[in-house]
Enzyme design. Sequence first.
Site, mmCIF file in Angstrom:
data_model
loop_
_atom_site.group_PDB
_atom_site.id
_atom_site.type_symbol
_atom_site.label_atom_id
_atom_site.label_comp_id
_atom_site.label_asym_id
_atom_site.label_seq_id
_atom_site.Cartn_x
_atom_site.Cartn_y
_atom_site.Cartn_z
ATOM 1 C CG MET A 148 -2.011 -1.113 1.064
ATOM 2 S SD MET A 148 -2.811 -1.100 -0.568
ATOM 3 C CE MET A 148 -4.220 -2.132 -0.298
ATOM 4 C CG ASP A 151 -3.567 1.125 -9.100
ATOM 5 O OD1 ASP A 151 -2.652 0.397 -8.713
ATOM 6 O OD2 ASP A 151 -4.419 1.608 -8.339
ATOM 7 C CD GLU A 153 -6.698 -9.779 -5.666
ATOM 8 O OE1 GLU A 153 -5.583 -9.703 -5.135
ATOM 9 O OE2 GLU A 153 -7.668 -9.100 -5.268
ATOM 10 C CG HIS A 206 -5.835 -2.296 -8.772
ATOM 11 N ND1 HIS A 206 -5.571 -1.532 -7.647
ATOM 12 C CD2 HIS A 206 -7.011 -1.877 -9.260
ATOM 13 C CE1 HIS A 206 -6.575 -0.672 -7.480
ATOM 14 N NE2 HIS A 206 -7.462 -0.860 -8.444
ATOM 15 C CG ASN A 262 0.083 -3.410 -8.006
ATOM 16 O OD1 ASN A 262 0.163 -3.985 -6.920
ATOM 17 N ND2 ASN A 262 -0.846 -2.496 -8.256
ATOM 18 C CB ILE A 316 3.000 5.448 -4.402
ATOM 19 C CG1 ILE A 316 1.478 5.220 -4.356
ATOM 20 C CG2 ILE A 316 3.454 5.836 -5.802
ATOM 21 C CD1 ILE A 316 0.650 6.436 -4.641
ATOM 22 C CG LEU A 317 7.464 0.854 -5.236
ATOM 23 C CD1 LEU A 317 7.711 -0.276 -6.238
ATOM 24 C CD2 LEU A 317 8.354 0.688 -4.011
HETATM 25 C C1 GAR Z 1 -5.538 -7.790 -2.638
HETATM 26 O O1 GAR Z 1 -6.906 -7.827 -2.924
HETATM 27 C C2 GAR Z 1 -4.817 -6.871 -3.628
HETATM 28 O O2 GAR Z 1 -5.336 -6.933 -4.923
HETATM 29 C C3 GAR Z 1 -5.078 -5.540 -3.010
HETATM 30 O O3 GAR Z 1 -4.925 -5.725 -1.625
HETATM 31 C C4 GAR Z 1 -5.280 -7.071 -1.311
HETATM 32 C C5 GAR Z 1 -4.137 -7.674 -0.548
HETATM 33 O O4 GAR Z 1 -4.466 -8.945 -0.050
HETATM 34 N N1 GAR Z 1 -4.173 -4.562 -3.514
HETATM 35 C C6 GAR Z 1 -4.482 -3.286 -3.683
HETATM 36 O O5 GAR Z 1 -5.554 -2.826 -3.401
HETATM 37 C C7 GAR Z 1 -3.358 -2.449 -4.238
HETATM 38 N N2 GAR Z 1 -3.855 -1.223 -4.745
HETATM 39 P P1 GAR Z 1 -3.349 -9.924 0.468
HETATM 40 O O6 GAR Z 1 -2.461 -9.114 1.439
HETATM 41 O O7 GAR Z 1 -4.108 -10.998 1.183
HETATM 42 O O8 GAR Z 1 -2.573 -10.410 -0.692
#
Ligand code: GAR
Length: 194
Positions: free
Chosen positions: A95, A150, A179, A114, A112, A97-98
């Site tokens: 979470m 993103d 995912e 998303h 990444n 931003i690089l």
């Molecule tokens: C995931 O749903 C991922 O897509 C989202 O955070 C969650 C992390 O879950 N990422 C973002 O929203 C990035 N913008 P996890 O820690 O269980 O992998």
Amino acid sequence: MTKLNGIKKINVAVFISGKGSNLENLIKSAKNKNSKFKISLIISNNSKALGLKFAKKFNIKKKIVNFTKTKLIEKNLLMDLKKKNINIICLAGFMKILSKNFIKRFNGKILNIHPSLLPKYKGLNTHLRVILNKERYSGCTVHFVNSKLDSGKIILQKKVKILKKDTVKSLAARVLIQEHALYPKALNKIINDL
Ligand code: GAR
């Protein structure tokens, strides 16, 4: 690149901030016979990230990095990545931003995942926004990271139908299942193209 049982594997670092279910899934996928990658390093900006437990469980080196004090810390991180021969970084629920500088200086690819069908619904609270907008579909996207949020080139996407009874929680859970299928697939795909 590392050789495992005579097979070349690309070294991957996974950056996390929270639960780490995508991290755990990538670690498990890496153990599949046909996988082309190995998770060699876990980086977290959050010392309390639950996903850090997978470092111990799977015997992977971890590092907590304070991304707010950028320049020097980034330089050290880049050195660590180089030492470990990391070719690809996977952001997985990361979470932060690089910085442009970091992206430019890392001599490899950054991916990444998303939880939306990019370019729609960049940023936070995607599930809430798609439900409020009465979208029929949401999904997830694996893309390259560039300096805009993103916005990098899309590698793979998976659609998920939104049900009338969906809440943020139920939709997030169904998208997360997709995912877990999508991220290793996208990673193996770009490794083929390297
Ligand atoms: C995931 O749903 C991922 O897509 C989202 O955070 C969650 C992390 O879950 N990422 C973002 O929203 C990035 N913008 P996890 O820690 O269980 O992998």
